[in-house]
Design a protein around this motif. Structure first.
Motif, short mmCIF file in Angstrom:
data_model
loop_
_atom_site.label_atom_id
_atom_site.label_comp_id
_atom_site.label_asym_id
_atom_site.label_seq_id
_atom_site.Cartn_x
_atom_site.Cartn_y
_atom_site.Cartn_z
N PHE A 118 0.85 -1.19 0.00
CA PHE A 118 0.00 0.00 0.00
C PHE A 118 0.88 1.24 0.00
O PHE A 118 2.08 1.15 0.27
N LEU A 119 0.27 2.38 -0.32
CA LEU A 119 0.99 3.65 -0.32
C LEU A 119 0.71 4.37 1.00
O LEU A 119 -0.44 4.45 1.44
N ASP A 120 1.77 4.90 1.61
CA ASP A 120 1.59 5.67 2.85
C ASP A 120 1.29 7.13 2.51
O ASP A 120 1.06 7.47 1.34
N LYS A 121 1.30 7.99 3.52
CA LYS A 121 0.97 9.41 3.30
C LYS A 121 1.93 10.09 2.32
O LYS A 121 1.56 11.02 1.63
N ASN A 122 3.17 9.61 2.27
CA ASN A 122 4.17 10.19 1.38
C ASN A 122 4.19 9.50 0.01
O ASN A 122 5.11 9.69 -0.76
N LYS A 123 3.19 8.66 -0.24
CA LYS A 123 3.05 7.92 -1.48
C LYS A 123 4.21 6.95 -1.71
O LYS A 123 4.57 6.64 -2.84
N GLU A 124 4.80 6.47 -0.61
CA GLU A 124 5.86 5.45 -0.68
C GLU A 124 5.22 4.08 -0.55
O GLU A 124 4.34 3.88 0.30
N PHE A 125 5.67 3.15 -1.38
CA PHE A 125 5.15 1.79 -1.36
C PHE A 125 5.65 1.05 -0.13
O PHE A 125 6.86 1.02 0.13
N LYS A 126 4.74 0.46 0.61
CA LYS A 126 5.06 -0.34 1.78
C LYS A 126 4.70 -1.79 1.48
O LYS A 126 3.53 -2.11 1.29
N SER A 127 5.70 -2.65 1.36
CA SER A 127 5.42 -4.06 1.06
C SER A 127 4.75 -4.70 2.26
O SER A 127 5.09 -4.41 3.41
N TYR A 128 3.79 -5.58 1.98
CA TYR A 128 2.99 -6.17 3.04
C TYR A 128 2.98 -7.70 2.95
O TYR A 128 3.36 -8.39 3.88
N LYS A 129 2.54 -8.25 1.82
CA LYS A 129 2.46 -9.71 1.66
C LYS A 129 3.10 -10.13 0.35
O LYS A 129 3.03 -9.42 -0.64
N LEU A 138 0.96 -22.66 -4.47
CA LEU A 138 0.65 -21.25 -4.22
C LEU A 138 0.89 -20.94 -2.74
O LEU A 138 0.36 -21.62 -1.87
N LYS A 139 1.71 -19.94 -2.47
CA LYS A 139 2.05 -19.56 -1.10
C LYS A 139 1.84 -18.06 -0.92
O LYS A 139 2.16 -17.28 -1.79
N ILE A 140 1.30 -17.70 0.24
CA ILE A 140 1.20 -16.29 0.61
C ILE A 140 1.82 -16.15 1.99
O ILE A 140 1.57 -16.96 2.88
N SER A 141 2.67 -15.14 2.14
CA SER A 141 3.33 -14.93 3.42
C SER A 141 3.39 -13.44 3.73
O SER A 141 3.45 -12.61 2.83
N THR A 142 3.38 -13.13 5.00
CA THR A 142 3.45 -11.74 5.46
C THR A 142 4.91 -11.30 5.50
O THR A 142 5.74 -11.96 6.12
N LEU A 143 5.21 -10.20 4.84
CA LEU A 143 6.56 -9.65 4.84
C LEU A 143 6.79 -8.72 6.02
O LEU A 143 7.84 -8.74 6.65
N ARG A 144 5.80 -7.88 6.31
CA ARG A 144 5.92 -6.90 7.40
C ARG A 144 4.56 -6.69 8.04
O ARG A 144 3.53 -6.89 7.42
N HIS A 145 4.58 -6.26 9.29
CA HIS A 145 3.36 -5.91 10.02
C HIS A 145 3.36 -4.40 10.21
O HIS A 145 4.40 -3.79 10.46
N TYR A 146 2.18 -3.79 10.11
CA TYR A 146 2.05 -2.34 10.24
C TYR A 146 0.94 -2.00 11.23
O TYR A 146 -0.06 -2.71 11.32
N ALA A 147 1.14 -0.89 11.94
CA ALA A 147 0.10 -0.36 12.83
C ALA A 147 0.38 1.12 13.00
O ALA A 147 1.52 1.59 12.85
#
Length: 154
Positions: A118-129, A138-147
């Motif tokens: 997703f894009l944050d307030k500064n329009k920087e891409f934040k990798s998530y999954k 087929l595999k899905i994994s979480t790269l980072r957690h955000y709060a």
């Protein structure tokens, strides 16, 4: 007996003071989630982000595909994945940065892989999954957690 009565009275007063202080104390951490409505008024039926890649197979027209859809909740999204004839679903929750969430899917480092973020307030891409094919699975994994939280300094 005087000292005993005095000690009990002193203990009762001390306990009463502690209760008064506890009732006035505010929580030291408060989650902020009030700038954007948490429910959508209308849900878009089309994917808000998509990624597709053809699977190398001389006999079949298969693909590796990932689509992200809105849900009724503003910060929750449905992820639909496809690899050959296998279909799977997952969900993601984007933190509230005080802006409407913007989900993107970018190509991963390997063949048949992509990164949902997703894009944050500064329009920087934040990798998530990370969605990828590993050993033809087929595999899905979480790269980072955000709060997002706000701390109150006393």
């Amino acid at each position: 007996m005087k000292y005993y009565s005095f000690f009990i009275l002193l203990a009762m007063l001390a306990c009463n003071q502690q209760n008064k202080q506890d009732s006035k104390a505010e929580p030291s951490m408060k989650v902020v989630n009030d700038t954007i409505n948490t429910e959508r008024t209308s849900v878009n039926s089309s994917p808000v982000a998509s990624y597709s890649e053809k699977v190398k197979d001389p006999l079949n027209d298969w693909k590796f595909a990932v689509d992200v859809y809105e849900t009724k909740s503003t910060f929750d999204f449905l992820v639909k994945m496809k690899y050959k004839e296998l279909e799977a679903e997952d969900s993601i929750t984007i933190p509230n940065f005080g802006i409407e969430p913007k989900v993107e899917i970018r190509k991963g480092d390997k063949e048949q892989s992509c990164i949902i973020g997703f894009l944050d307030k500064n329009k920087e891409f934040k990798s998530y999954k990370l969605v990828q094919i590993t050993n033809k699975q087929l595999k899905i994994s979480t790269l980072r957690h955000y709060a997002r939280t706000r701390y109150k300094v006393k």
